[in-house]
Scaffold this active site. Structure first.
Site, mmCIF file in Angstrom:
data_model
loop_
_atom_site.group_PDB
_atom_site.id
_atom_site.type_symbol
_atom_site.label_atom_id
_atom_site.label_comp_id
_atom_site.label_asym_id
_atom_site.label_seq_id
_atom_site.Cartn_x
_atom_site.Cartn_y
_atom_site.Cartn_z
ATOM 1 N N LEU A 51 12.392 2.084 5.634
ATOM 2 C CA LEU A 51 10.967 2.214 5.317
ATOM 3 C C LEU A 51 10.630 1.831 3.880
ATOM 4 O O LEU A 51 11.433 1.973 2.966
ATOM 5 C CB LEU A 51 10.514 3.654 5.575
ATOM 6 N N HIS A 52 9.403 1.348 3.718
ATOM 7 C CA HIS A 52 8.865 0.985 2.399
ATOM 8 C C HIS A 52 7.408 1.442 2.362
ATOM 9 O O HIS A 52 6.907 2.031 3.342
ATOM 10 C CB HIS A 52 9.006 -0.516 2.155
ATOM 11 N N ALA A 53 6.738 1.124 1.256
ATOM 12 C CA ALA A 53 5.369 1.625 1.072
ATOM 13 C C ALA A 53 4.398 1.113 2.144
ATOM 14 O O ALA A 53 3.380 1.759 2.420
ATOM 15 C CB ALA A 53 4.868 1.242 -0.323
ATOM 16 N N MET A 89 10.974 0.490 12.783
ATOM 17 C CA MET A 89 12.408 0.234 12.942
ATOM 18 C C MET A 89 13.177 0.769 11.727
ATOM 19 O O MET A 89 14.329 0.383 11.492
ATOM 20 C CB MET A 89 12.657 -1.258 13.126
ATOM 21 N N GLU A 122 -1.244 -4.976 10.043
ATOM 22 C CA GLU A 122 -1.720 -6.355 10.231
ATOM 23 C C GLU A 122 -0.682 -7.371 9.744
ATOM 24 O O GLU A 122 -0.824 -8.556 9.991
ATOM 25 C CB GLU A 122 -3.051 -6.546 9.499
ATOM 26 N N HIS A 134 5.074 0.826 5.442
ATOM 27 C CA HIS A 134 5.184 1.796 6.542
ATOM 28 C C HIS A 134 4.493 3.113 6.158
ATOM 29 O O HIS A 134 3.795 3.726 6.961
ATOM 30 C CB HIS A 134 6.652 2.126 6.833
HETATM 31 P P1 AMP Z 1 8.709 -2.502 11.511
HETATM 32 O O1 AMP Z 1 9.537 -1.356 11.069
HETATM 33 O O2 AMP Z 1 8.945 -3.757 10.736
HETATM 34 O O3 AMP Z 1 8.745 -2.705 13.002
HETATM 35 O O4 AMP Z 1 7.205 -2.111 11.167
HETATM 36 C C1 AMP Z 1 6.631 -0.922 11.667
HETATM 37 C C2 AMP Z 1 5.138 -0.983 11.435
HETATM 38 O O5 AMP Z 1 4.875 -1.096 10.032
HETATM 39 C C3 AMP Z 1 4.478 -2.210 12.102
HETATM 40 O O6 AMP Z 1 3.238 -1.811 12.662
HETATM 41 C C4 AMP Z 1 4.302 -3.155 10.957
HETATM 42 O O7 AMP Z 1 3.237 -4.066 11.136
HETATM 43 C C5 AMP Z 1 4.002 -2.187 9.809
HETATM 44 N N1 AMP Z 1 4.281 -2.814 8.523
HETATM 45 C C6 AMP Z 1 5.433 -3.428 8.133
HETATM 46 N N2 AMP Z 1 5.298 -3.954 6.906
HETATM 47 C C7 AMP Z 1 4.027 -3.682 6.507
HETATM 48 C C8 AMP Z 1 3.267 -3.972 5.344
HETATM 49 N N3 AMP Z 1 3.777 -4.658 4.335
HETATM 50 N N4 AMP Z 1 1.985 -3.536 5.272
HETATM 51 C C9 AMP Z 1 1.445 -2.844 6.314
HETATM 52 N N5 AMP Z 1 2.097 -2.542 7.447
HETATM 53 C C10 AMP Z 1 3.377 -2.954 7.554
#
Ligand code: AMP
Length: 284
Positions: A33-35, A30, A151, A37
């Site tokens: 982005l951070h480390a 979504m 995870e 992602h």
């Molecule tokens: P989101 O943008 O929050 O929907 O996340 C996209 C993907 O990144 C999902 O599969 C999340 O589980 C993964 N993700 C988000 N934060 C982390 C994190 N801190 N460590 C590993 N994967 C993450």
């Protein structure tokens, strides 16, 4: 790296990649982005010939319109990070490109086998319905060989595995470990909304979770649950919405320890909702 917002443009690119017989790695996000992602993208780049990342704040998975409005968005910053990580294509559509009005307003029909009614599902009605709706659509468009999920969103990952299984999708799901800040706080786009003081306190969540591991051999899951909730609620700014110790596959609460136990928590830090989890790998 190309940035594409139309389905026709995406199809055109995917057709060309498939014609060359290349493997496609896919990371749905979504944005903001951070480390965490980027760790998924780096893994995808190392395991596939072509990597697609979607950046789409999916309206159907938000049950709180304020949360949707406040969700951070910065596609230019995201694009810079993704280019550096080796991504080949960003798919960043508008909601109107992905959904008809009726799809936005009605639930998507899927048999979750009970995985959607506990924990996140209990507190965020229709959230997982929206997740399966968007991920199944994206899989249909991108046709990935491998798709990468964190995870961090443990329940989401269990549901994605079920979706692929039930819908007989031809894609391999790759589970990726949680990336944390140096303090232990699980990285999240929502962390940007924490004040400096809240961020310091939020790091205590993971400390309580890791500490709980030390007691797992002497306390029942039920007692440990109360202990974790008490410890977190005792901290300034933090309020537990739920903490449960469940089987990692069925997501059902457990009464006795198994090697498949996972503790999942949702905590409000001010008005920012954070989730985290920890595996309890006990010697059997
Ligand atoms: P989101 O943008 O929050 O929907 O996340 C996209 C993907 O990144 C999902 O599969 C999340 O589980 C993964 N993700 C988000 N934060 C982390 C994190 N801190 N460590 C590993 N994967 C993450």
């Amino acid at each position: 790296m190309k940035i594409i917002s139309s389905i026709d443009g995406l199809r055109h690119e995917i057709d060309a990649v498939e014609a060359k017989g290349l493997s496609i790695g896919f990371v749905p996000t979504m944005g903001a982005l951070h480390a965490g992602h980027i760790s998924l993208v780096t893994k995808a780049v190392s395991e596939n010939n072509f990597v697609v990342v979607s950046v789409f704040v999916n309206p159907t998975q938000f049950n709180n319109s304020q949360d949707l409005e406040k969700y951070p968005r910065d596609i230019e910053r995201d694009a810079k990070m993704l280019e550096l990580a080796g991504c080949n294509l960003i798919f960043a559509p508008e909601a109107s490109e992905m959904y008809t009005e009726s799809e936005i307003n009605n639930t998507f029909d899927f048999d979750f086998g009970g995985l959607d009614t506990v924990m996140e599902g209990e507190f965020r009605p229709r959230h997982f319905n929206g997740v399966v709706q968007i991920v199944s659509k994206l899989f249909q468009l991108v046709q990935p060989t491998n798709a990468y999920f964190g995870e961090k969103d443990f329940q989401q990952l269990a549901i994605i595995h079920r979706m692929v299984d039930v819908l007989k999708m031809n894609v391999h799901i790759v589970d990726c470990p949680i990336v944390r800040e140096a303090s232990g706080l699980a990285m999240s786009s929502r962390n940007e909304r924490l004040t400096t003081e809240q961020r310091i306190k939020a790091a205590e969540i993971y400390k309580v979770l890791t500490n709980s591991r030390n007691f797992a051999s002497e306390k029942s899951p039920e007692i440990l649950k109360s202990w974790v909730i008490y410890q977190i609620n005792d901290l300034k700014f933090l309020h537990v919405e739920y903490f449960d110790i469940v089987d990692a596959t069925t997501l059902k609460s457990i009464d006795t320890w198994t090697s498949n136990a996972v503790g999942c928590v949702a905590v409000f830090c001010g008005d920012v909702r954070l989730i985290d989890n920890i595996r309890y790998k006990l010697a059997e």
